[in-house]
Design a protein around this motif. Structure first.
Motif, PDB file in Angstrom:
ATOM      1  N   GLN A  63      36.757  39.820  74.024  1.00  0.00           N
ATOM      2  CA  GLN A  63      35.418  40.407  74.114  1.00  0.00           C
ATOM      3  C   GLN A  63      35.066  40.850  75.536  1.00  0.00           C
ATOM      4  O   GLN A  63      34.033  41.495  75.746  1.00  0.00           O
ATOM      5  CB  GLN A  63      34.372  39.386  73.637  1.00  0.00           C
ATOM      6  N   LEU A  64      35.893  40.505  76.498  1.00  0.00           N
ATOM      7  CA  LEU A  64      35.577  40.796  77.895  1.00  0.00           C
ATOM      8  C   LEU A  64      35.892  42.237  78.267  1.00  0.00           C
ATOM      9  O   LEU A  64      36.786  42.867  77.704  1.00  0.00           O
ATOM     10  CB  LEU A  64      36.376  39.860  78.812  1.00  0.00           C
ATOM     11  N   LYS A  65      35.162  42.747  79.268  1.00  0.00           N
ATOM     12  CA  LYS A  65      35.508  44.034  79.860  1.00  0.00           C
ATOM     13  C   LYS A  65      36.731  43.832  80.759  1.00  0.00           C
ATOM     14  O   LYS A  65      36.962  42.750  81.288  1.00  0.00           O
ATOM     15  CB  LYS A  65      34.332  44.576  80.666  1.00  0.00           C
ATOM     16  N   TRP A  66      37.492  44.903  80.961  1.00  0.00           N
ATOM     17  CA  TRP A  66      38.747  44.779  81.693  1.00  0.00           C
ATOM     18  C   TRP A  66      38.597  44.185  83.095  1.00  0.00           C
ATOM     19  O   TRP A  66      39.371  43.297  83.468  1.00  0.00           O
ATOM     20  CB  TRP A  66      39.442  46.144  81.759  1.00  0.00           C
ATOM     21  N   PRO A  67      37.634  44.623  83.912  1.00  0.00           N
ATOM     22  CA  PRO A  67      37.510  44.009  85.245  1.00  0.00           C
ATOM     23  C   PRO A  67      37.233  42.508  85.170  1.00  0.00           C
ATOM     24  O   PRO A  67      37.811  41.723  85.938  1.00  0.00           O
ATOM     25  CB  PRO A  67      36.335  44.766  85.875  1.00  0.00           C
ATOM     26  N   HIS A  68      36.347  42.109  84.250  1.00  0.00           N
ATOM     27  CA  HIS A  68      36.036  40.688  84.103  1.00  0.00           C
ATOM     28  C   HIS A  68      37.249  39.917  83.607  1.00  0.00           C
ATOM     29  O   HIS A  68      37.492  38.772  84.027  1.00  0.00           O
ATOM     30  CB  HIS A  68      34.864  40.511  83.125  1.00  0.00           C
TER      31      HIS A  68
END
Length: 318
Positions: A63-68
């Motif tokens: 569920q995370l965005k790529w940078p995170h």
């Protein structure tokens, strides 16, 4: 701890590694050390919990965005994976189930390999044995940097790049320097690992797999916990080829920092290595050691007297 000396070649020695001789001397003075031999019965449960934790986090990671995701991999997930890679080190020495159950140790290693994303358990076993038996022997010890590495990455910027790329060298160097026949267990390791990876991608997409593999690789490079890969055998004092680290990160890493102690007594589990040091303090206290893996990395990059050339090497016997 570095010394201001020019390094344009490795430190070639014509004596045997120091660990055999020191082991004999310590055992003669402290025979009670044999009581520390064996395996750690709680170790395998720690590993099981870490593996299950990484698997349980997969639905969250997707569920995370790529940078995170990459930040979390560097600061958290990768640390757990690095600890699991050091669990492989303990398992290689049969510390999960003892010397009497080698097959159980090997299959447990493959299980502990799952969150790492890349198959390494079975291969690490056979090459790590060479590292102990032929420490610093050119062309056999897979931990030694090649002459090409040393020539290409001898400047400050070059050493920084070398540290970042260290996972690549660490994984590829053994099969390039001293290739061994592929074993059946290695084939099983590859099949099981890639089946797990495929299942992760099928059910949750690519993000969790990238999270697991990137964490494995990032923490082997420019990362505090990855400092042990340099601290263990790079020569920060002329003539000393193995160094222990006595710092807080040992609590996370099965005491891998007690590296002189480990090479002297590979049959002692990590949980007992601090006890070994206390018993044989007169042998270990005089040896140069590290107290910070971060400082190890900084000194390696910035100190002109330290770099890939700062290793002891021995000629391979014909």
């Amino acid at each position: 701890m570095g010394q201001s000396v020019s390094r344009d070649d490795f430190e070639w020695l014509f004596t045997d590694q120091p660990h055999k001789d020191r082991r004999e001397k310590i055992l003669n003075l402290h025979p009670e050390i044999k009581e520390l031999f064996g395996f750690n019965p709680t170790f395998k449960w720690h590993v099981v919990l870490l593996v299950l934790f990484q698997i349980i986090t997969i639905p969250i990671v997707c569920q995370l965005k790529w940078p995170h995701l990459l930040i979390l991999a560097y600061f958290f997930g990768g640390v757990i994976n690095h600890v699991l890679s050091l669990a492989q080190h303990e398992i290689t020495h049969n510390m999960a189930f003892g010397n009497g159950r080698p097959s159980a140790n090997r299959w447990f290693g493959i299980f502990a390999n799952l969150p790492l994303g890349v198959p390494m358990s079975a291969s690490f076993k056979k090459y790590h044995i060479l590292h102990h038996r032929y420490l610093s022997v050119d062309g056999i010890d897979p931990d030694l940097p090649t002459s090409l590495e040393a020539k290409l990455f001898c400047t400050t910027l070059g050493k920084l790049l070398w540290v970042v790329l260290q996972p690549l060298f660490y994984l590829l160097r053994p099969i390039l320097v001293c290739p061994l026949q592929i074993s059946r267990l290695e084939v099983y390791n590859v099949i099981i690992q890639f089946t797990f990876d495929a299942a992760v991608v099928y059910f949750y997409g690519w993000k969790p797999l990238v999270y697991l593999i990137s964490g494995t690789l990032l923490t082997m490079g420019l990362h505090p916990i990855g400092g042990h890969l340099i601290a263990e055998h790079y020569m920060f004092r002329t003539g000393f080829e193995t160094y222990s680290y006595y710092g807080c990160l040992n609590a996370l890493t099965f005491n891998v920092g007690y590296h002189n102690e480990h090479h002297d007594f590979p049959a002692i589990p990590g949980c007992n290595l601090p006890k070994l040091r206390v018993i044989a303090r007169e042998f270990y206290d005089p040896l140069p050691h590290h107290t910070s893996w971060i400082k190890v990395i900084v000194d390696f990059i910035l100190d002109p007297s330290i770099g890939p050339y700062a290793r002891v090497k021995r000629e391979k016997l014909q």
